[in-house]
Write a protein that holds these residues in place. Sequence first.
Motif, PDB file in Angstrom:
ATOM      1  N   ALA A 125       0.685  -1.197   0.198  1.00 18.28           N
ATOM      2  CA  ALA A 125       0.193   0.071  -0.034  1.00 18.28           C
ATOM      3  C   ALA A 125       0.623   1.182  -0.169  1.00 18.28           C
ATOM      4  CB  ALA A 125      -0.844   0.081   0.906  1.00 18.28           C
ATOM      5  N   ALA A 126       2.069   1.333   1.019  1.00 19.46           N
ATOM      6  CA  ALA A 126       3.103   2.553   0.816  1.00 19.46           C
ATOM      7  C   ALA A 126       3.684   2.427  -0.664  1.00 19.46           C
ATOM      8  CB  ALA A 126       3.732   1.997   2.149  1.00 19.46           C
ATOM      9  N   ALA A 127       3.852   1.414  -1.054  1.00 17.66           N
ATOM     10  CA  ALA A 127       4.615   1.977  -2.584  1.00 17.66           C
ATOM     11  C   ALA A 127       3.139   1.922  -3.812  1.00 17.66           C
ATOM     12  CB  ALA A 127       4.579   0.061  -3.337  1.00 17.66           C
ATOM     13  N   GLY A 128       2.171   1.558  -3.151  1.00 21.75           N
ATOM     14  CA  GLY A 128       1.059   2.304  -4.525  1.00 21.75           C
ATOM     15  C   GLY A 128       1.438   3.652  -4.152  1.00 21.75           C
ATOM     16  N   GLU A 129       0.822   4.076  -3.145  1.00 20.31           N
ATOM     17  CA  GLU A 129       0.966   5.694  -1.959  1.00 20.31           C
ATOM     18  C   GLU A 129       1.875   6.842  -3.122  1.00 20.31           C
ATOM     19  OE1 GLU A 129      -0.588   6.160   1.181  1.00 20.31           O
ATOM     20  OE2 GLU A 129      -0.348   7.961   0.757  1.00 20.31           O
ATOM     21  N   ALA A 130       2.860   6.181  -2.100  1.00 19.05           N
ATOM     22  CA  ALA A 130       4.186   6.499  -3.136  1.00 19.05           C
ATOM     23  C   ALA A 130       4.344   6.750  -4.664  1.00 19.05           C
ATOM     24  CB  ALA A 130       5.261   6.076  -3.199  1.00 19.05           C
ATOM     25  N   ALA A 131       3.683   6.044  -5.523  1.00 16.18           N
ATOM     26  CA  ALA A 131       3.589   6.374  -6.913  1.00 16.18           C
ATOM     27  C   ALA A 131       2.347   6.858  -7.259  1.00 16.18           C
ATOM     28  CB  ALA A 131       3.349   4.736  -7.745  1.00 16.18           C
ATOM     29  N   GLY A 132       1.311   7.306  -6.441  1.00 18.85           N
ATOM     30  CA  GLY A 132       0.138   8.322  -7.324  1.00 18.85           C
ATOM     31  C   GLY A 132      -0.805   7.458  -7.317  1.00 18.85           C
ATOM     32  N   LEU A 133      -0.650   5.632  -7.067  1.00 15.18           N
ATOM     33  CA  LEU A 133      -1.848   4.647  -7.553  1.00 15.18           C
ATOM     34  C   LEU A 133      -3.273   4.766  -6.235  1.00 15.18           C
ATOM     35  CD1 LEU A 133       0.109   1.778  -8.527  1.00 15.18           C
ATOM     36  CD2 LEU A 133      -0.918   3.369  -9.683  1.00 15.18           C
ATOM     37  N   GLU A 134      -4.446   4.647  -6.901  1.00 14.25           N
ATOM     38  CA  GLU A 134      -5.533   5.055  -6.221  1.00 14.25           C
ATOM     39  C   GLU A 134      -5.861   3.388  -5.765  1.00 14.25           C
ATOM     40  OE1 GLU A 134     -10.332   4.852  -6.906  1.00 14.25           O
ATOM     41  OE2 GLU A 134      -9.364   5.238  -8.699  1.00 14.25           O
ATOM     42  N   CYS A 135      -5.648   3.193  -4.572  1.00  9.71           N
ATOM     43  CA  CYS A 135      -6.225   1.890  -4.041  1.00  9.71           C
ATOM     44  C   CYS A 135      -7.396   1.854  -3.364  1.00  9.71           C
ATOM     45  CB  CYS A 135      -5.267   1.769  -2.556  1.00  9.71           C
ATOM     46  SG  CYS A 135      -5.578   0.282  -1.753  1.00  9.71           S
ATOM     47  N   VAL A 136      -8.368   0.349  -4.211  1.00 11.56           N
ATOM     48  CA  VAL A 136      -9.148   0.544  -3.990  1.00 11.56           C
ATOM     49  C   VAL A 136     -10.030  -0.527  -2.958  1.00 11.56           C
ATOM     50  CG1 VAL A 136      -9.898   1.362  -6.695  1.00 11.56           C
ATOM     51  CG2 VAL A 136      -9.436  -1.091  -5.772  1.00 11.56           C
TER      52      VAL A 136
ATOM     53  N   ILE B   3      -4.219  -6.644  -2.635  1.00 15.90           N
ATOM     54  CA  ILE B   3      -4.153  -5.600  -2.855  1.00 15.90           C
ATOM     55  C   ILE B   3      -4.670  -5.043  -4.804  1.00 15.90           C
ATOM     56  CG2 ILE B   3      -1.904  -4.900  -3.528  1.00 15.90           C
ATOM     57  CD1 ILE B   3      -2.447  -2.624  -1.207  1.00 15.90           C
ATOM     58  N   SER B   4      -5.888  -3.381  -4.983  1.00 17.20           N
ATOM     59  CA  SER B   4      -5.850  -3.846  -5.592  1.00 17.20           C
ATOM     60  C   SER B   4      -5.925  -2.109  -6.461  1.00 17.20           C
ATOM     61  CB  SER B   4      -7.289  -4.126  -6.450  1.00 17.20           C
ATOM     62  OG  SER B   4      -7.093  -5.491  -6.418  1.00 17.20           O
ATOM     63  N   PHE B   5      -5.033  -2.216  -7.156  1.00 15.02           N
ATOM     64  CA  PHE B   5      -4.715  -0.044  -7.844  1.00 15.02           C
ATOM     65  C   PHE B   5      -5.683  -0.502  -8.930  1.00 15.02           C
ATOM     66  CE2 PHE B   5      -1.019  -1.586  -5.034  1.00 15.02           C
ATOM     67  CZ  PHE B   5      -1.525  -0.621  -4.676  1.00 15.02           C
ATOM     68  N   ARG B   6      -6.595   0.810  -8.690  1.00 11.61           N
ATOM     69  CA  ARG B   6      -7.780   1.515 -10.077  1.00 11.61           C
ATOM     70  C   ARG B   6      -6.730   1.933 -11.542  1.00 11.61           C
ATOM     71  NH1 ARG B   6     -12.136   3.547  -8.062  1.00 11.61           N
ATOM     72  NH2 ARG B   6     -13.196   0.801  -8.431  1.00 11.61           N
ATOM     73  N   HIS B   7      -6.471   2.192 -12.173  1.00 12.66           N
ATOM     74  CA  HIS B   7      -5.470   2.468 -13.064  1.00 12.66           C
ATOM     75  C   HIS B   7      -5.993   2.624 -14.436  1.00 12.66           C
ATOM     76  CE1 HIS B   7      -2.207   4.460 -15.202  1.00 12.66           C
ATOM     77  NE2 HIS B   7      -1.442   4.461 -14.406  1.00 12.66           N
ATOM     78  N   PRO B   8      -5.918   3.581 -15.204  1.00 10.81           N
ATOM     79  CA  PRO B   8      -6.839   3.933 -16.869  1.00 10.81           C
ATOM     80  C   PRO B   8      -6.252   2.481 -17.816  1.00 10.81           C
ATOM     81  CG  PRO B   8      -6.003   6.088 -16.179  1.00 10.81           C
ATOM     82  CD  PRO B   8      -5.988   5.188 -15.233  1.00 10.81           C
TER      83      PRO B   8
ATOM     84  N   ILE C  90       9.613  -1.966  -7.866  1.00 18.20           N
ATOM     85  CA  ILE C  90       9.693  -2.468  -9.501  1.00 18.20           C
ATOM     86  C   ILE C  90       7.999  -1.275  -9.766  1.00 18.20           C
ATOM     87  CG2 ILE C  90       8.561  -4.078 -11.359  1.00 18.20           C
ATOM     88  CD1 ILE C  90      10.534  -5.361  -9.706  1.00 18.20           C
ATOM     89  N   LEU C  91       7.099  -1.671  -8.966  1.00 21.94           N
ATOM     90  CA  LEU C  91       6.100  -0.945  -9.905  1.00 21.94           C
ATOM     91  C   LEU C  91       6.289   0.412  -9.278  1.00 21.94           C
ATOM     92  CD1 LEU C  91       2.828  -1.098 -10.056  1.00 21.94           C
ATOM     93  CD2 LEU C  91       2.773  -0.782  -7.584  1.00 21.94           C
ATOM     94  N   GLY C  92       7.230   1.019  -8.741  1.00 23.76           N
ATOM     95  CA  GLY C  92       6.739   2.734  -8.486  1.00 23.76           C
ATOM     96  C   GLY C  92       7.571   3.138  -9.840  1.00 23.76           C
ATOM     97  N   GLU C  93       9.031   2.407 -10.013  1.00 19.63           N
ATOM     98  CA  GLU C  93      10.147   2.875 -11.258  1.00 19.63           C
ATOM     99  C   GLU C  93       9.067   2.191 -12.897  1.00 19.63           C
ATOM    100  OE1 GLU C  93      13.579   0.408  -9.835  1.00 19.63           O
ATOM    101  OE2 GLU C  93      13.066  -0.347 -11.015  1.00 19.63           O
ATOM    102  N   ILE C  94       8.056   1.204 -12.475  1.00 10.72           N
ATOM    103  CA  ILE C  94       6.833   1.392 -13.915  1.00 10.72           C
ATOM    104  C   ILE C  94       6.377   2.339 -13.649  1.00 10.72           C
ATOM    105  CG2 ILE C  94       5.454  -0.200 -15.127  1.00 10.72           C
ATOM    106  CD1 ILE C  94       6.572  -2.137 -13.741  1.00 10.72           C
ATOM    107  N   VAL C  95       5.365   3.353 -12.783  1.00 12.48           N
ATOM    108  CA  VAL C  95       4.775   4.323 -12.927  1.00 12.48           C
ATOM    109  C   VAL C  95       5.484   5.055 -13.733  1.00 12.48           C
ATOM    110  CG1 VAL C  95       2.849   5.142 -11.810  1.00 12.48           C
ATOM    111  CG2 VAL C  95       3.167   2.884 -11.741  1.00 12.48           C
ATOM    112  N   ARG C  96       6.515   5.795 -12.989  1.00 15.48           N
ATOM    113  CA  ARG C  96       6.962   6.860 -12.892  1.00 15.48           C
ATOM    114  C   ARG C  96       7.508   6.764 -13.558  1.00 15.48           C
ATOM    115  NH1 ARG C  96       7.621   6.545  -6.864  1.00 15.48           N
ATOM    116  NH2 ARG C  96       9.230   5.090  -7.392  1.00 15.48           N
ATOM    117  N   SER C  97       8.225   5.966 -14.744  1.00 14.03           N
ATOM    118  CA  SER C  97       8.928   5.623 -16.222  1.00 14.03           C
ATOM    119  C   SER C  97       7.787   6.726 -17.032  1.00 14.03           C
ATOM    120  CB  SER C  97       9.880   4.811 -16.298  1.00 14.03           C
ATOM    121  OG  SER C  97       9.225   4.063 -16.269  1.00 14.03           O
ATOM    122  N   GLY C  98       6.695   5.984 -17.280  1.00 13.62           N
ATOM    123  CA  GLY C  98       5.856   5.934 -17.835  1.00 13.62           C
ATOM    124  C   GLY C  98       5.995   4.677 -19.049  1.00 13.62           C
ATOM    125  N   MET C  99       7.290   3.546 -19.052  1.00 14.11           N
ATOM    126  CA  MET C  99       7.721   2.470 -19.946  1.00 14.11           C
ATOM    127  C   MET C  99       6.310   1.907 -20.227  1.00 14.11           C
ATOM    128  SD  MET C  99       7.725  -0.416 -18.018  1.00 14.11           S
ATOM    129  CE  MET C  99       9.050  -1.465 -18.483  1.00 14.11           C
TER     130      MET C  99
END
Length: 404
Positions: A310-321, A333-338, A382-391
């Motif tokens: 949850a902390a990693a998702g929050e740091a990456a700016g993801l919406e936790c549902v 744990i589930s994150f909503r993202h388009p 790794i999730l944070g890197e993927i989100v932040r880099s936009g790859m």
Amino acid sequence: MTRDEIDALDAADPLAPMRARFALPDGVIYLDGNSLGALPRDTGAAMADMVSRQWGDRLIRSWNEGWIDAPTRLGGKIAPLVGAATDEVIVGDSTSANLFKALVAALRIDPARRVVVSEAGNFPTDLHVAEGAVACVPGAMLKVVPRGEVLAALGPDTAVLMLTHVHYKTAERFDMPSVTATAQAAGAVMLWDLSHSAGAVAVELDAANADLAVGCTYKYLNGGPGAPAYLYVARRWQERLASPLSGWMGHAAPFAFADGYEPAPGMKRWLAGTPPMLAMAALETGLDLWASVDRAAVWAKSAALWRIMAAAGEAAGLECVTPADAAARGSHISFRHPDAHALTQALIERGVIGDFRDPDVLRLGLTPLYLSHRDVWQAGEILGEIVRSGMYREERFGERLAVT
Ligand SMILES: Cc1ncc(COP(=O)(O)O)c(C=O)c1O
Ligand SMILES: Nc1c(O)cccc1C(=O)C[C@H](N)C(=O)O
């Protein structure tokens, strides 16, 4: 949390030795044990024994050497994980088939009660099977309402309230004792689907005065793909309810070969056909792993792993549902993202296997038996890197898979 703090959690983890009991591939952090649990190391040998010795050498004699009792024996091994007595659980068929049996049996209790109530967005098979079950009972109907309205939808015509305890998509957890009590106060029978609960969170069916429950065994119970499911019937219902799939294995005396059906006493009446013994062997190995496990430590570790992700998702700016309250959620744990599908694929490319749930959910299963705190922390990095880099927006992640 720092990496040192994470490593300290692993050093103090009473479940850490369990990881060696599983055969996990190198270079993979497996966050999909809530869909298909990992392979226990002992399963291969157990299956080899089943095939070569029990089937090959012992042949038909094996039915009297442990096979015929497998459904009740394995049910007894699941019972402590769901807070049931050993004679209240039986293993057999799929969750879908067990839902059908339980629903039709419950619809036959009182002809004045003809409605099955459930939640919109429940796992599809639950709703699909309920559609099929009501079509088999004259006058019966299915009422599907939004989650927040299920209790208000109960009325004098409700036969069954059918809910999934931990939601497959969001991990939201119903409060089993209070929901059960409300359903019963309205005169309905309570049917729980525990597929995402057993082995993930504490479940106390008897203490909650539950009536009926079903669940699958290939997730947190590590029984293998398509492993047989289980059915719970509270003792007080066992002689009053009967299976609509009245097959010979549920007969009081299958080997009397009678024309007429007479239900077996206790849970055996819920069996229909011959138990799939190869699959039972794999499942029994998964269940035996739980015998030595401190279950309270599992529930506590689930909560700790969740907080890390949850902390990693929050740091990456993801919406936790998924609810932040540990008592109100399961062990994923589930994150909503388009772009949740692309994010899932990008994670898999980096060795982190989670899954995507249509239309916009990235779902990560946190299985305390074989994941370390470091695994989850690293997956979060790794999730944070993927989100932040936009790859994850790269074209190769755009292709939809048939099975997600
Ligand atoms: C809540 C729930 N019920 C039922 C099932 C599956 O039922 P079956 O094993 O019959 O496919 C799943 C997952 O597959 C599930 O998540
Ligand atoms: N049973 C599955 C299958 O045969 C293929 C793919 C996924 C599954 C699943 O178990 C899905 C799972 N119940 C879920 O919660 O999404």
